[in-house]
Enzyme design. Sequence first.
Site, PDB file in Angstrom:
ATOM      1  N   GLN A  42      15.416  22.894 -45.337  1.00  0.00           N
ATOM      2  CA  GLN A  42      14.942  23.302 -46.673  1.00  0.00           C
ATOM      3  C   GLN A  42      13.971  22.299 -47.289  1.00  0.00           C
ATOM      4  O   GLN A  42      13.379  22.568 -48.321  1.00  0.00           O
ATOM      5  CB  GLN A  42      16.129  23.485 -47.628  1.00  0.00           C
ATOM      6  CG  GLN A  42      17.001  24.675 -47.318  1.00  0.00           C
ATOM      7  CD  GLN A  42      16.274  26.011 -47.472  1.00  0.00           C
ATOM      8  OE1 GLN A  42      15.244  26.129 -48.127  1.00  0.00           O
ATOM      9  NE2 GLN A  42      16.824  27.051 -46.846  1.00  0.00           N
ATOM     10  N   HIS A  47      24.715  23.943 -45.357  1.00  0.00           N
ATOM     11  CA  HIS A  47      24.593  25.300 -44.831  1.00  0.00           C
ATOM     12  C   HIS A  47      25.576  25.398 -43.657  1.00  0.00           C
ATOM     13  O   HIS A  47      25.825  24.405 -42.972  1.00  0.00           O
ATOM     14  CB  HIS A  47      23.147  25.479 -44.340  1.00  0.00           C
ATOM     15  CG  HIS A  47      22.809  26.856 -43.866  1.00  0.00           C
ATOM     16  ND1 HIS A  47      23.168  27.334 -42.626  1.00  0.00           N
ATOM     17  CD2 HIS A  47      22.109  27.861 -44.454  1.00  0.00           C
ATOM     18  CE1 HIS A  47      22.711  28.566 -42.474  1.00  0.00           C
ATOM     19  NE2 HIS A  47      22.071  28.921 -43.571  1.00  0.00           N
ATOM     20  N   CYS A  79      25.356  31.426 -46.988  1.00  0.00           N
ATOM     21  CA  CYS A  79      25.848  30.646 -45.830  1.00  0.00           C
ATOM     22  C   CYS A  79      26.200  29.224 -46.247  1.00  0.00           C
ATOM     23  O   CYS A  79      25.922  28.256 -45.512  1.00  0.00           O
ATOM     24  CB  CYS A  79      24.829  30.611 -44.689  1.00  0.00           C
ATOM     25  SG  CYS A  79      24.458  32.217 -44.033  1.00  0.00           S
ATOM     26  N   ASP A 139      19.536  17.442 -41.770  1.00  0.00           N
ATOM     27  CA  ASP A 139      19.111  18.835 -41.691  1.00  0.00           C
ATOM     28  C   ASP A 139      17.948  19.010 -42.681  1.00  0.00           C
ATOM     29  O   ASP A 139      18.159  19.084 -43.890  1.00  0.00           O
ATOM     30  CB  ASP A 139      20.299  19.735 -42.058  1.00  0.00           C
ATOM     31  CG  ASP A 139      19.917  21.205 -42.141  1.00  0.00           C
ATOM     32  OD1 ASP A 139      18.725  21.536 -41.948  1.00  0.00           O
ATOM     33  OD2 ASP A 139      20.817  22.028 -42.402  1.00  0.00           O
ATOM     34  N   LYS A 153      10.677  28.836 -41.623  1.00  0.00           N
ATOM     35  CA  LYS A 153      10.670  28.530 -43.067  1.00  0.00           C
ATOM     36  C   LYS A 153       9.402  27.769 -43.438  1.00  0.00           C
ATOM     37  O   LYS A 153       9.176  27.420 -44.585  1.00  0.00           O
ATOM     38  CB  LYS A 153      11.900  27.693 -43.444  1.00  0.00           C
ATOM     39  CG  LYS A 153      13.227  28.450 -43.250  1.00  0.00           C
ATOM     40  CD  LYS A 153      14.384  27.627 -43.764  1.00  0.00           C
ATOM     41  CE  LYS A 153      15.732  28.061 -43.230  1.00  0.00           C
ATOM     42  NZ  LYS A 153      16.208  29.353 -43.689  1.00  0.00           N
TER      43      LYS A 153
HETATM   44  C1  LIG Z   1      19.778  23.981 -45.057  1.00  0.00           C
HETATM   45  C2  LIG Z   1      19.701  24.903 -43.869  1.00  0.00           C
HETATM   46  N1  LIG Z   1      20.038  24.431 -42.660  1.00  0.00           N
HETATM   47  C3  LIG Z   1      19.981  25.195 -41.569  1.00  0.00           C
HETATM   48  C4  LIG Z   1      19.584  26.504 -41.643  1.00  0.00           C
HETATM   49  C5  LIG Z   1      19.551  27.324 -40.407  1.00  0.00           C
HETATM   50  O1  LIG Z   1      18.248  27.682 -40.062  1.00  0.00           O
HETATM   51  P1  LIG Z   1      17.984  28.733 -38.913  1.00  0.00           P
HETATM   52  O2  LIG Z   1      18.743  29.981 -39.269  1.00  0.00           O
HETATM   53  O3  LIG Z   1      16.512  28.919 -38.917  1.00  0.00           O
HETATM   54  O4  LIG Z   1      18.478  28.120 -37.644  1.00  0.00           O
HETATM   55  C6  LIG Z   1      19.225  27.054 -42.878  1.00  0.00           C
HETATM   56  C7  LIG Z   1      18.827  28.462 -42.993  1.00  0.00           C
HETATM   57  O5  LIG Z   1      18.757  29.042 -44.051  1.00  0.00           O
HETATM   58  C8  LIG Z   1      19.284  26.223 -44.019  1.00  0.00           C
HETATM   59  O6  LIG Z   1      18.951  26.682 -45.242  1.00  0.00           O
END
Ligand SMILES: Cc1ncc(COP(=O)(O)O)c(C=O)c1O
Length: 397
Positions: A194, A114, A355, A191, A217
Amino acid sequence: MTNFWKSNFPSLTSSEHVYLDSASTSQIPEVVINATCNYMREGHGNPGRGMHEFSDKAVALIEQCRHQVAQLLNASSQQIILTKSATESINFVASQFSQKLDKSHSIIVSELEHHANLLPWQKICQLTGAKLHLLKVSPKGELDLSNLENYLSDNCQLIAITQCSNVTGYQPDLKKLMKLAQKHQVPVLVDGAQAIPHQSIDIKALDCDYYVFSGHKLYAPGGVGILYCKNTSQLAPLLLGGGIVDKVTPYEYQLTSNIQKFEAGSPNMPAIVGLSAAITYINQVGFETIHNIEKQLVNDLTQQLINTELREYFSIISHPESRNIVSISSKQFHSHDIATILASQKIAVRAGHHCAQPLINALGLKHCVRVSLGLYNTHSDIQKLTSGLKQVAKVLL
Ligand SMILES: Cc1ncc(COP(=O)(O)O)c(C=O)c1O
């Protein structure tokens, strides 16, 4: 077959909405809404900044949340830093490298990421001259680790890698990656944004150095995120300000020695209370139940996409082992048109590049539609979606 858990979510029971965008953000159960509202109704305080009951209560609640997150991850409370989001947590870790790197160093990321786990590393490399090595994906979207040892040997200072792709639901082999990283003594940031809503995480078994996720999430309100840090002794705060010092003179400051030194400024108390309640709720439901619900629905949708006339218009691009995401692309229709027509039938999906533009490009796509499930989804949601997709074909052909 009904899904009992859906009745816990007022936004889904009080309307006809079919919500299939949980990878973006999840709906919020009544117990979390109540906990958040009750907190505000019964007295809102700023932790550590008053000698009164509301402030003391806020201190206790923030520490309770830290403790619950630590238990959820199998970590210690002193390894859990409360941030605003996964994005802030990643930027926090990236900020540690801005002074430490130079052009002799490198950082490894992957094509799966992402943008939240890519742009901060691009920026650090641009600022310092360090190299950014990219682990590629195969045409099937699986991570190719064949270059990993080469990259690790290039004076690598960190690997930043997702636990689960937000586009395909694919989970890279982190065990293998961790083994090689540890052989080269390179720290790893995972990260988990998800992954954490769908499976139990044992951070001791995973053995990464940093782990990040967002509350929103995970059935909590927006505005709170987590940074797990295995060893905080070398960590510098991202932000400076109130609530983090033992002593300040006009020209100097001395940071407190405890974990609060990483949490400058007034916290988002309603979101933190909500995250505590969400973790209590998830523990009650259990990850096995969540997995069983989501996996059955993924299978149901996959079968419908393969075995009905839908196969003429839509191809599945998500990974066969995806736990909760089914992404589809269409040669005939634009993903925005698909999502707009579904939205007109009160079916919420996500469309676009999610993204994750490097991954979308690597898969030979420009965009796709992502269907993502939460513990509240039902077979009826999948039926409505498949009828909606048939309607899309009728309208657009
Ligand atoms: C894999 C992953 N990492 C990071 C993020 C970023 O999360 P946030 O926008 O809550 O900071 C997302 C958001 O969709 C994501 O899917």
